[in-house]
Motif scaffolding. Structure first.
Motif, PDB file in Angstrom:
ATOM      1  N   THR A 138       1.354   8.577   8.069  1.00 20.73           N
ATOM      2  CA  THR A 138       2.296   7.537   8.486  1.00 20.73           C
ATOM      3  C   THR A 138       3.519   7.523   7.577  1.00 20.73           C
ATOM      4  OG1 THR A 138       1.276   5.831   7.093  1.00 20.73           O
ATOM      5  CG2 THR A 138       0.387   6.128   9.320  1.00 20.73           C
ATOM      6  N   ALA A 139       4.623   7.073   8.116  1.00 18.85           N
ATOM      7  CA  ALA A 139       5.874   6.995   7.339  1.00 18.85           C
ATOM      8  C   ALA A 139       5.928   5.656   6.611  1.00 18.85           C
ATOM      9  CB  ALA A 139       7.077   7.157   8.268  1.00 18.85           C
ATOM     10  N   SER A 140       5.039   5.468   5.651  1.00 16.93           N
ATOM     11  CA  SER A 140       4.951   4.205   4.931  1.00 16.93           C
ATOM     12  C   SER A 140       5.888   4.201   3.727  1.00 16.93           C
ATOM     13  CB  SER A 140       3.516   3.963   4.464  1.00 16.93           C
ATOM     14  OG  SER A 140       3.059   5.067   3.710  1.00 16.93           O
ATOM     15  N   THR A 141       6.340   3.022   3.362  1.00 16.33           N
ATOM     16  CA  THR A 141       7.195   2.864   2.184  1.00 16.33           C
ATOM     17  C   THR A 141       6.329   2.638   0.950  1.00 16.33           C
ATOM     18  OG1 THR A 141       7.329   0.470   2.433  1.00 16.33           O
ATOM     19  CG2 THR A 141       8.960   1.800   3.638  1.00 16.33           C
ATOM     20  N   VAL A 142       6.967   2.624  -0.218  1.00 12.84           N
ATOM     21  CA  VAL A 142       6.246   2.339  -1.452  1.00 12.84           C
ATOM     22  C   VAL A 142       5.609   0.955  -1.375  1.00 12.84           C
ATOM     23  CG1 VAL A 142       6.530   1.883  -3.920  1.00 12.84           C
ATOM     24  CG2 VAL A 142       7.612   3.894  -2.896  1.00 12.84           C
ATOM     25  N   ARG A 143       6.377  -0.005  -0.873  1.00 12.72           N
ATOM     26  CA  ARG A 143       5.840  -1.365  -0.770  1.00 12.72           C
ATOM     27  C   ARG A 143       4.627  -1.401   0.155  1.00 12.72           C
ATOM     28  NH1 ARG A 143       5.928  -5.808   2.348  1.00 12.72           N
ATOM     29  NH2 ARG A 143       5.986  -7.860   1.302  1.00 12.72           N
ATOM     30  N   ASP A 144       4.711  -0.710   1.295  1.00 12.22           N
ATOM     31  CA  ASP A 144       3.575  -0.662   2.223  1.00 12.22           C
ATOM     32  C   ASP A 144       2.338  -0.079   1.537  1.00 12.22           C
ATOM     33  OD1 ASP A 144       5.120  -1.666   4.287  1.00 12.22           O
ATOM     34  OD2 ASP A 144       5.690   0.320   5.022  1.00 12.22           O
ATOM     35  N   THR A 145       2.534   0.988   0.791  1.00 11.72           N
ATOM     36  CA  THR A 145       1.410   1.650   0.133  1.00 11.72           C
ATOM     37  C   THR A 145       0.808   0.773  -0.954  1.00 11.72           C
ATOM     38  OG1 THR A 145       2.460   3.790   0.577  1.00 11.72           O
ATOM     39  CG2 THR A 145       0.702   3.762  -1.050  1.00 11.72           C
ATOM     40  N   LEU A 146       1.646   0.038  -1.674  1.00 15.65           N
ATOM     41  CA  LEU A 146       1.131  -0.872  -2.697  1.00 15.65           C
ATOM     42  C   LEU A 146       0.328  -2.009  -2.065  1.00 15.65           C
ATOM     43  CD1 LEU A 146       4.170  -1.086  -5.152  1.00 15.65           C
ATOM     44  CD2 LEU A 146       2.014   0.146  -5.474  1.00 15.65           C
ATOM     45  N   VAL A 147       0.798  -2.508  -0.932  1.00  9.35           N
ATOM     46  CA  VAL A 147       0.041  -3.548  -0.228  1.00  9.35           C
ATOM     47  C   VAL A 147      -1.308  -2.997   0.222  1.00  9.35           C
ATOM     48  CG1 VAL A 147      -0.026  -5.001   1.842  1.00  9.35           C
ATOM     49  CG2 VAL A 147       2.082  -4.832   0.500  1.00  9.35           C
ATOM     50  N   THR A 148      -1.296  -1.782   0.753  1.00  9.85           N
ATOM     51  CA  THR A 148      -2.547  -1.139   1.169  1.00  9.85           C
ATOM     52  C   THR A 148      -3.481  -0.951  -0.007  1.00  9.85           C
ATOM     53  OG1 THR A 148      -1.372   0.024   2.947  1.00  9.85           O
ATOM     54  CG2 THR A 148      -3.529   0.889   2.312  1.00  9.85           C
TER      55      THR A 148
END
Length: 536
Positions: free
Chosen positions: A71-81
């Motif tokens: 997925t084209a996730s951002t750094v923020r998205d990955t940190l939330v995950t």
């Protein structure tokens, strides 16, 4: 399931984590005696069912992680995950290892004034501080001196002193140390990837969100996480020109586990590239200065801890325990048994000789990579990652989580390629090698082998990359000279004075992006700091 969004895979992975922890409450590495009665044995049937739930949850987590990587996730998205997937582990019992009991017992030994470098946890009074932890230590380690450095023993002693060595609070305190280690890894990965012009989200996905790290560093609380975090942070500082502070942090990492010392060679490469004056002065500064600083920090930590310098003599104790993942130990054992059968000579010296040879080859490979980094054919950070992977592959003792040593560095220093694909498959496979109780049953290796086969087939069919990412082409010999020149420009820019008001960190970032653009075969990229387009 395959059409889930990044948020969908996040939720799926959280379900997997919850299942791992839920099963782990009954099938994890529970203590022999818990005075609080929280983590207690519920019988073999319950443990068998709970273990099955844990394996199912682990598979769900691995699948969610694999798909999230597309997925084209951002750094923020990955940190939330990462937060979602980590949260269930916070109050879990020890999972996949009993090592945390050794840490608590060794910390209790320091509090009691016992020499952790001459005797094992069995020396503790069963009814005193750390007695329950010592009783829960694995059989191999009860009479084994500590192989860890004084810094980690100071941390363990602080935990033992604060909690009185009581199992539940002591374990949870050690998990806080593991979470701090994870935070340091995340901080370092993001910045190391940015220094190399790579995606921070991608680096975090492979180096921090990885199920192998979650179950062994957060779930199992292995101190390898603290070593990796300190080592990476030190290297980031060195890349930014603060090599003295960086070397000091590496010295602290060495006082957790000694393999961090490998990074000093590559900090030395950075220092040599930046040094001025006669060649002998540049060589002396690069080869000696980082090591002297790290040794000074290590000596200071040893004196402050009061544990003595016994850690210098216990670094090889782990090699006495055979692990099936060690190629040199397996080959040495096979050759030793064959020599005993045919020549009637002892098997152990043959095994030891093969193990020593493996370490010698690893040292040789590390020196070769150091020379390549010095010549500019590979970045020092990436060479460090490759060196640590080589050290693990040829070590006389290999545990699944040792792969994280080098993988964390490679995650932030190399774009997707063959090596990344291998590391992704190994990460998905090695999580199955260990039972939630910390044992390594034969079916664990069978499951890991099956995961390797399925992972290899899957990754050959569909690379684990976000949509639109261009895969690297094979680099031609003509690219090598440009690659080397780009790296030299990076080294000069990193330590040079600002040019036309542009900070040195911004200049060097542009050079390293150029360097990696050449390495991956991308014909052009946008330079953020100039707002103009450069062509390779």
């Amino acid at each position: 399931m395959w059409a889930l969004s990044a948020a969908g895979h996040r939720r799926l992975g959280a379900v997997g984590s919850l299942a791992i922890v839920g099963g782990g409450w009954f099938a994890g590495k529970l203590p022999v005696h818990d005075p609080w009665g929280v983590w207690t044995d519920h019988g073999s049937t319950t443990k068998a069912v709970a273990a099955a739930v844990t394996y199912v949850g682990l598979t769900v987590l691995v699948v969610a992680w694999w798909q999230y990587g597309k997925t084209a996730s951002t750094v923020r998205d990955t940190l939330v995950t990462l937060a979602w997937w980590t949260a269930p582990f916070l109050l879990a019992p020890p999972l996949y290892s009993a090592d945390v009991y050794s840490y608590i017992a060794q910390g209790s030994m320091v509090v009691e004034g016992l020499d952790v470098y001459t005797v094992g946890p069995s020396a503790l009074d069963p009814g005193g501080i750390g007695g329950d932890a010592a009783a829960s230590v694995g059989n191999h380690w009860r009479d084994t001196p500590a192989p860890y450095g004084p810094l980690f023993l100071l941390i363990s002693a602080a935990v033992a002193r604060t909690t009185g060595g009581t199992i539940v609070p002591a374990v949870l305190a050690m998990r806080l140390v593991a979470l701090a280690s994870l935070a340091l890894i995340v901080w370092s990965l993001h910045r190391l990837a940015r220094e190399h012009g790579l995606s921070g989200s991608r680096a975090l996905w492979l180096g921090a969100l990885n199920p192998l790290l979650l179950i062994h560093v957060v779930g199992g609380m292995h101190n390898d996480g603290l070593m990796i975090g300190l080592m990476l942070a030190g290297f980031v500082l060195a890349l930014r020109g603060k090599w003295i502070a960086g070397s000091a942090l590496v010295g602290l990492a060495m006082m957790v586990k000694s393999p961090a010392a490998v990074s000093l060679l590559f900090i030395g490469v950075l220092v040599h590239a930046a040094a001025t004056g006669p060649q002998w002065r540049r060589w002396a500064k690069g080869l000696l200065a980082p090591g002297l600083i790290a040794c000074a920090v290590a000596g200071g930590a040893t004196l402050i801890s009061g544990t003595g310098f016994g850690w210098l003599t216990t670094q090889g104790v782990a090699a006495n325990i055979h692990t099936a993942l060690s190629v040199t130990s397996d080959v040495g054992l096979g050759l030793g048994e064959l020599a005993h059968l045919l020549l009637d000579i002892a098997a152990e010296p043959v095994k030891s000789a093969v193990q020593t040879l493996g370490l010698a080859v690893a040292v040789g490979l590390i020196l070769v990579l150091g020379r390549r980094a010095l010549r500019g054919t590979v970045t020092p950070a990436h060479a460090l990652g490759l060196s640590l992977l080589a050290l693990v592959a040829l070590s006389p003792m290999v545990q699944p989580w040792y792969l994280l040593w080098g993988m964390a560095v490679v995650a932030a220093t190399a774009p997707y390629g063959r090596l990344s694909a291998v590391l992704i498959v190994l990460s998905a496979a090695l999580v199955y090698e260990t039972h939630p109780m910390g044992a390594t049953p034969p079916y664990g290796f069978a499951l890991a082998g099956l995961a390797v086969v399925l992972g290899t087939l899957a990754i050959r069919r569909t690379p684990v990359v976000p949509p639109g990412v261009r895969l690297p082409r094979r680099r031609s010999p003509e690219d090598a000279a440009e690659h080397q020149e780009a790296w030299r420009g990076f080294a000069m820019a990193r330590f040079a004075a600002p040019i036309n008001g542009i900070p040195q960190s911004v200049i060097s970032r542009a050079f390293i992006t150029l360097h990696l653009s050449m390495a991956t075969g991308e014909g052009e990229f946008r330079s953020r700091w100039m707002g103009s387009e450069l062509r390779c």
